[in-house]
Design a protein around this motif. Structure first.
Motif, PDB file in Angstrom:
ATOM      1  N   CYS A   4      65.835  76.119 -14.830  1.00 42.73           N
ATOM      2  CA  CYS A   4      65.806  74.467 -14.850  1.00 42.73           C
ATOM      3  C   CYS A   4      64.336  74.172 -14.864  1.00 42.73           C
ATOM      4  N   GLU A   5      63.405  74.813 -14.345  1.00 41.79           N
ATOM      5  CA  GLU A   5      61.733  74.635 -14.549  1.00 41.79           C
ATOM      6  C   GLU A   5      61.508  74.666 -16.180  1.00 41.79           C
ATOM      7  N   LEU A   6      62.013  75.561 -16.652  1.00 42.52           N
ATOM      8  CA  LEU A   6      61.636  75.975 -17.950  1.00 42.52           C
ATOM      9  C   LEU A   6      62.102  74.843 -18.809  1.00 42.52           C
ATOM     10  N   ASN A   7      63.305  74.259 -18.679  1.00 40.14           N
ATOM     11  CA  ASN A   7      63.907  73.172 -19.416  1.00 40.14           C
ATOM     12  C   ASN A   7      63.315  72.033 -19.216  1.00 40.14           C
ATOM     13  N   LEU A   8      62.753  71.581 -17.938  1.00 38.76           N
ATOM     14  CA  LEU A   8      62.168  70.413 -17.583  1.00 38.76           C
ATOM     15  C   LEU A   8      60.808  70.308 -18.382  1.00 38.76           C
ATOM     16  N   ILE A   9      59.999  71.499 -18.205  1.00 37.29           N
ATOM     17  CA  ILE A   9      58.459  71.387 -18.758  1.00 37.29           C
ATOM     18  C   ILE A   9      58.530  71.645 -20.441  1.00 37.29           C
ATOM     19  N   LYS A  10      59.801  72.188 -20.970  1.00 38.82           N
ATOM     20  CA  LYS A  10      59.930  72.166 -22.318  1.00 38.82           C
ATOM     21  C   LYS A  10      60.088  70.927 -22.928  1.00 38.82           C
ATOM     22  N   THR A  11      61.004  69.998 -22.157  1.00 35.25           N
ATOM     23  CA  THR A  11      61.304  68.604 -22.386  1.00 35.25           C
ATOM     24  C   THR A  11      60.051  67.819 -22.523  1.00 35.25           C
ATOM     25  N   VAL A  12      59.240  68.004 -21.384  1.00 39.66           N
ATOM     26  CA  VAL A  12      57.996  67.012 -21.195  1.00 39.66           C
ATOM     27  C   VAL A  12      57.279  67.331 -22.396  1.00 39.66           C
ATOM     28  N   LEU A  13      56.820  68.896 -22.300  1.00 33.78           N
ATOM     29  CA  LEU A  13      56.026  69.019 -23.481  1.00 33.78           C
ATOM     30  C   LEU A  13      56.130  68.711 -24.803  1.00 33.78           C
ATOM     31  N   PHE A  14      57.525  68.724 -25.256  1.00 35.61           N
ATOM     32  CA  PHE A  14      58.010  68.380 -26.351  1.00 35.61           C
ATOM     33  C   PHE A  14      57.712  66.964 -26.897  1.00 35.61           C
ATOM     34  N   VAL A  15      57.900  66.255 -25.608  1.00 33.25           N
ATOM     35  CA  VAL A  15      57.523  64.531 -25.817  1.00 33.25           C
ATOM     36  C   VAL A  15      56.155  64.358 -25.910  1.00 33.25           C
ATOM     37  N   PHE A  16      55.540  65.271 -25.047  1.00 33.45           N
ATOM     38  CA  PHE A  16      54.017  64.989 -25.120  1.00 33.45           C
ATOM     39  C   PHE A  16      53.597  65.197 -26.543  1.00 33.45           C
ATOM     40  N   ASN A  17      54.053  66.351 -27.229  1.00 31.06           N
ATOM     41  CA  ASN A  17      53.519  66.759 -28.375  1.00 31.06           C
ATOM     42  C   ASN A  17      53.842  65.446 -29.579  1.00 31.06           C
ATOM     43  N   LEU A  18      54.879  65.053 -29.350  1.00 30.16           N
ATOM     44  CA  LEU A  18      55.310  63.831 -30.328  1.00 30.16           C
ATOM     45  C   LEU A  18      54.076  62.766 -29.945  1.00 30.16           C
ATOM     46  N   VAL A  19      53.808  62.371 -28.630  1.00 30.38           N
ATOM     47  CA  VAL A  19      52.992  61.130 -28.492  1.00 30.38           C
ATOM     48  C   VAL A  19      51.528  61.909 -29.011  1.00 30.38           C
ATOM     49  N   PHE A  20      51.357  63.050 -28.666  1.00 31.02           N
ATOM     50  CA  PHE A  20      50.101  63.605 -29.179  1.00 31.02           C
ATOM     51  C   PHE A  20      49.746  63.507 -30.694  1.00 31.02           C
ATOM     52  N   ALA A  21      50.877  63.907 -31.402  1.00 35.99           N
ATOM     53  CA  ALA A  21      50.854  63.781 -32.682  1.00 35.99           C
ATOM     54  C   ALA A  21      50.579  62.104 -33.233  1.00 35.99           C
ATOM     55  N   ILE A 217      44.800  62.715 -22.988  1.00 37.56           N
ATOM     56  CA  ILE A 217      46.027  63.034 -23.291  1.00 37.56           C
ATOM     57  C   ILE A 217      45.663  64.888 -23.517  1.00 37.56           C
ATOM     58  N   GLU A 218      44.352  65.108 -24.001  1.00 37.91           N
ATOM     59  CA  GLU A 218      44.192  66.704 -24.399  1.00 37.91           C
ATOM     60  C   GLU A 218      44.166  67.301 -22.933  1.00 37.91           C
ATOM     61  N   ILE A 219      43.628  66.895 -22.013  1.00 37.34           N
ATOM     62  CA  ILE A 219      43.648  67.257 -20.780  1.00 37.34           C
ATOM     63  C   ILE A 219      44.885  67.536 -19.970  1.00 37.34           C
ATOM     64  N   VAL A 220      45.974  66.489 -20.343  1.00 38.38           N
ATOM     65  CA  VAL A 220      47.254  66.762 -19.813  1.00 38.38           C
ATOM     66  C   VAL A 220      47.909  67.588 -20.519  1.00 38.38           C
ATOM     67  N   GLY A 221      47.707  67.810 -21.944  1.00 33.98           N
ATOM     68  CA  GLY A 221      48.437  68.792 -22.940  1.00 33.98           C
ATOM     69  C   GLY A 221      47.833  70.192 -22.369  1.00 33.98           C
ATOM     70  N   ILE A 222      46.670  70.395 -22.135  1.00 32.58           N
ATOM     71  CA  ILE A 222      46.285  71.788 -21.557  1.00 32.58           C
ATOM     72  C   ILE A 222      46.880  72.506 -20.402  1.00 32.58           C
ATOM     73  N   ILE A 223      46.888  71.234 -19.491  1.00 28.44           N
ATOM     74  CA  ILE A 223      47.881  71.580 -18.402  1.00 28.44           C
ATOM     75  C   ILE A 223      49.174  72.283 -18.433  1.00 28.44           C
ATOM     76  N   LEU A 224      49.987  71.030 -19.282  1.00 24.89           N
ATOM     77  CA  LEU A 224      51.343  71.429 -19.546  1.00 24.89           C
ATOM     78  C   LEU A 224      51.539  72.661 -20.259  1.00 24.89           C
ATOM     79  N   ALA A 225      50.652  72.800 -21.288  1.00 26.40           N
ATOM     80  CA  ALA A 225      50.775  74.169 -22.173  1.00 26.40           C
ATOM     81  C   ALA A 225      50.686  75.530 -21.003  1.00 26.40           C
ATOM     82  N   CYS A 226      49.648  75.291 -20.473  1.00 29.43           N
ATOM     83  CA  CYS A 226      49.194  76.378 -19.507  1.00 29.43           C
ATOM     84  C   CYS A 226      50.663  76.593 -18.586  1.00 29.43           C
ATOM     85  N   TRP A 227      51.190  75.619 -17.964  1.00 31.00           N
ATOM     86  CA  TRP A 227      52.325  75.753 -17.162  1.00 31.00           C
ATOM     87  C   TRP A 227      53.481  76.261 -17.863  1.00 31.00           C
ATOM     88  N   MET A 228      53.940  75.882 -19.040  1.00 34.17           N
ATOM     89  CA  MET A 228      55.107  76.356 -19.705  1.00 34.17           C
ATOM     90  C   MET A 228      54.741  77.679 -20.153  1.00 34.17           C
TER      91      MET A 228
END
Length: 236
Positions: A4-21, A217-228
């Motif tokens: 469940c945790e993996l699916n949650l962070i996976k969804t959040v990080l995927f959305v983040f990457n779209l925003v980052f793009a 946004i980059e700081i948030v991305g670093i945290i999310l990527a390390c978490w996943m």
């Protein structure tokens, strides 16, 4: 629970990457707007002034490519790709931070350097076609005259320092403009250095605002990527 945790962070990080793009595209657009605004007066501006928007455009391209890497890493659930993504974000953040410090340091020297360049170019007005075209362009476009005012030209004042005082009235020729006094209605009385400074300052505010937003946004991305990456590693 881990799933469940993996699916949650996976969804959040995927959305983040779209925003980052999209933020990468925003960097490209912001850099292009600022560059187009001040680039036409590049004859008077040093490379250090034109460099930040160029760096921003390059950073935007890199951000877009890195976001693609992040999306691929999320889909593959690859620990190494996620860590590579986080490292890329960190490098981009450090580069942006360094460029910001360099720009802030140079700001104090900007006026003095700009005045020297403009005075040298003004003195070469009759000798160099490039300087003549540059001065006629900036004075007509920004409605200014000389470096700090019309008196900088002395008795060499060009016609581009003057404008038609009324609708349908003829624009004063060079001889008329040369004899004009600072209080004459058809003479631009404001120095071009002030107009260029205002343009450069407006551009820097845009770049700083966009840069701060992307850095967050980059700081948030670093945290999310390390978490996943951590969740993926524990799962394995």
């Amino acid at each position: 629970m881990k799933g469940c945790e993996l699916n949650l962070i996976k969804t959040v990080l995927f959305v983040f990457n779209l925003v980052f793009a999209l933020s990468g595209l925003g960097l490209i657009i912001a850099g292009a707007v600022v560059l187009s605004d001040i680039g036409e007066f590049g004859h008077f501006l040093e490379g250090r002034i034109l460099a930040p928007p160029v760096v921003l455009i390059v950073a935007g391209v890199i951000v877009f490519l890195v976001a693609t890497l992040g999306c691929y890493g999320v889909i593959r659930e690859s620990y190494y790709m996620l860590m590579a993504f986080a490292l890329c974000l960190l490098v981009i953040f450090i580069v942006e931070f360094a460029v910001g410090i360099a720009a802030a340091t140079y700001k104090n020297e900007f006026r003095s350097a700009l005045r020297d360049v403009m005075m040298t170019s003004l003195n070469n007005y009759e000798k160099s076609k490039a300087d003549k075209v540059a001065w006629d362009n900036i004075q007509s476009r920004l409605e200014c005259c000389g470096v700090e005012g019309p008196n900088d030209w002395g008795d060499r004042r060009p016609a581009s320092c003057c404008f038609a005082p009324r609708d349908n009235a003829p624009t004063p020729n060079q001889d008329q403009c040369r004899k004009a006094q600072p209080n004459d209605e058809y003479l631009y009385s404001y120095g071009c250095i002030y107009e260029l400074e205002n343009k450069a300052e407006s551009g820097s505010k845009v770049l700083i605002g966009v840069g701060i937003g992307i850095a967050f946004i980059e700081i948030v991305g670093i945290i999310l990527a390390c978490w996943m990456a951590s969740v993926v590693k524990n799962k394995e």
